[in-house]
Design an enzyme around this catalytic site. Sequence first.
Site, PDB file in Angstrom:
ATOM      1  N   LYS A  13       0.826  -1.216   0.000  1.00 51.81           N
ATOM      2  CA  LYS A  13       0.000   0.000   0.000  1.00 51.81           C
ATOM      3  C   LYS A  13       0.857   1.262   0.000  1.00 51.81           C
ATOM      4  CE  LYS A  13      -2.626  -0.803   3.657  1.00 51.81           C
ATOM      5  NZ  LYS A  13      -2.128  -2.125   4.100  1.00 51.81           N
ATOM      6  N   ARG A  88     -10.344   1.243   8.298  1.00 50.66           N
ATOM      7  CA  ARG A  88      -9.866  -0.086   8.676  1.00 50.66           C
ATOM      8  C   ARG A  88     -10.997  -0.909   9.277  1.00 50.66           C
ATOM      9  NH1 ARG A  88      -4.234   0.704   8.449  1.00 50.66           N
ATOM     10  NH2 ARG A  88      -3.136  -0.741   9.785  1.00 50.66           N
ATOM     11  N   ARG A 127      10.647  -6.031   5.268  1.00 50.89           N
ATOM     12  CA  ARG A 127      10.478  -4.592   5.004  1.00 50.89           C
ATOM     13  C   ARG A 127      11.443  -3.743   5.833  1.00 50.89           C
ATOM     14  NH1 ARG A 127       4.505  -2.510   4.899  1.00 50.89           N
ATOM     15  NH2 ARG A 127       4.381  -3.261   7.042  1.00 50.89           N
ATOM     16  N   ARG A 160      10.265  -1.354  11.125  1.00 53.04           N
ATOM     17  CA  ARG A 160       9.182  -0.876  11.985  1.00 53.04           C
ATOM     18  C   ARG A 160       9.050  -1.775  13.202  1.00 53.04           C
ATOM     19  NH1 ARG A 160       3.876   0.128   8.386  1.00 53.04           N
ATOM     20  NH2 ARG A 160       2.966  -0.781  10.243  1.00 53.04           N
ATOM     21  N   ARG A 171      -1.726  -8.489  13.510  1.00 54.54           N
ATOM     22  CA  ARG A 171      -2.215  -7.523  12.516  1.00 54.54           C
ATOM     23  C   ARG A 171      -2.991  -8.221  11.406  1.00 54.54           C
ATOM     24  NH1 ARG A 171       3.112  -4.871  11.005  1.00 54.54           N
ATOM     25  NH2 ARG A 171       1.942  -3.689   9.473  1.00 54.54           N
TER      26      ARG A 171
HETATM   27  P1  AMP Z   1      -0.095   0.888   9.089  1.00 52.56           P
HETATM   28  O1  AMP Z   1       1.150   1.675   8.892  1.00 52.56           O
HETATM   29  O2  AMP Z   1      -1.208   1.333   8.162  1.00 52.56           O
HETATM   30  O3  AMP Z   1       0.120  -0.599   9.019  1.00 52.56           O
HETATM   31  O4  AMP Z   1      -0.632   1.220  10.561  1.00 52.56           O
HETATM   32  C1  AMP Z   1       0.143   0.931  11.712  1.00 52.56           C
HETATM   33  C2  AMP Z   1      -0.746   0.872  12.946  1.00 52.56           C
HETATM   34  O5  AMP Z   1      -1.395   2.155  13.139  1.00 52.56           O
HETATM   35  C3  AMP Z   1      -1.884  -0.136  12.880  1.00 52.56           C
HETATM   36  O6  AMP Z   1      -1.487  -1.455  13.226  1.00 52.56           O
HETATM   37  C4  AMP Z   1      -2.868   0.469  13.890  1.00 52.56           C
HETATM   38  O7  AMP Z   1      -2.446   0.233  15.223  1.00 52.56           O
HETATM   39  C5  AMP Z   1      -2.720   1.971  13.630  1.00 52.56           C
HETATM   40  N1  AMP Z   1      -3.676   2.430  12.573  1.00 52.56           N
HETATM   41  C6  AMP Z   1      -3.369   2.942  11.357  1.00 52.56           C
HETATM   42  N2  AMP Z   1      -4.477   3.267  10.686  1.00 52.56           N
HETATM   43  C7  AMP Z   1      -5.518   2.934  11.477  1.00 52.56           C
HETATM   44  C8  AMP Z   1      -6.937   3.014  11.350  1.00 52.56           C
HETATM   45  N3  AMP Z   1      -7.526   3.488  10.235  1.00 52.56           N
HETATM   46  N4  AMP Z   1      -7.701   2.582  12.392  1.00 52.56           N
HETATM   47  C9  AMP Z   1      -7.151   2.117  13.518  1.00 52.56           C
HETATM   48  N5  AMP Z   1      -5.827   1.999  13.715  1.00 52.56           N
HETATM   49  C10 AMP Z   1      -5.008   2.417  12.708  1.00 52.56           C
END
Ligand code: AMP
Length: 214
Positions: A13, A88, A127, A160, A171
């Site tokens: 993404k 999400r 990653r 990360r 996740r």
């Molecule tokens: P990502 O970088 O998109 O994988 O997001 C990393 C973390 O941020 C996720 O595992 C969630 O803990 C939090 N997060 C990001 N976007 C959302 C969302 N739309 N709703 C809830 N938690 C989010």
Amino acid sequence: MRIILLGPPGAGKGTQAKAIAGHYGIPHISTGDLFRENVGQGTPLGLKAKAYMDKGELVPDSLVIAFVEDRVQRPDCDNGFLLDGFPRTIPQAEAFWKYCSENDCQLNAAVNLEVPLDLIVSRVSGRRSCPSCGTVYNVYTNPPKTEGHCDKDGTELIQRSDDTEDTVKTRLEVYEKETAPLITYYRSKNILDTIDAVGTPAEVEKRIFAALDK
Ligand code: AMP
């Protein structure tokens, strides 16, 4: 263009979001990146989000929705935006759909990046990213020219903290339970484009633009 990018962790993404946002001249809004920035800066939002993020769980809907609605009101979103990592959950999607209908900013497309499970694990565990410019690498499929350093600015690459095997498992479970239902949701709204996300970033990008240009 107002676009949503869907897909499990490791679907690519972030990489594709940069390409799409650049192509249409719209801001790339990644809720994950924005939360990580807030965590790094120790803001009240960051402090609340960190506990959930560290465990691979979702930040509560109420916090996320208010944050995104506030972000898309900024002038740089006048010609559209690309949302990466939001919505999400179904409540996030429903709240944002309502917001867009009421504020005349209806969504044009929900791009769903599809990848098989076994690929996800190697993509996520391999990653690495540049903390300075945000470029994303993969030690298996897209390594930097000099090991551990960014091709663009030489900065030391980082992994990360939530890309560890245990957290990735959580996740993925959260994705299946909370986020995968959004595919049906956006199909019912007639804006879903499902893209085969196996291949090089350039191959996947081509498929996305072919679908969006329709
Ligand atoms: P990502 O970088 O998109 O994988 O997001 C990393 C973390 O941020 C996720 O595992 C969630 O803990 C939090 N997060 C990001 N976007 C959302 C969302 N739309 N709703 C809830 N938690 C989010």
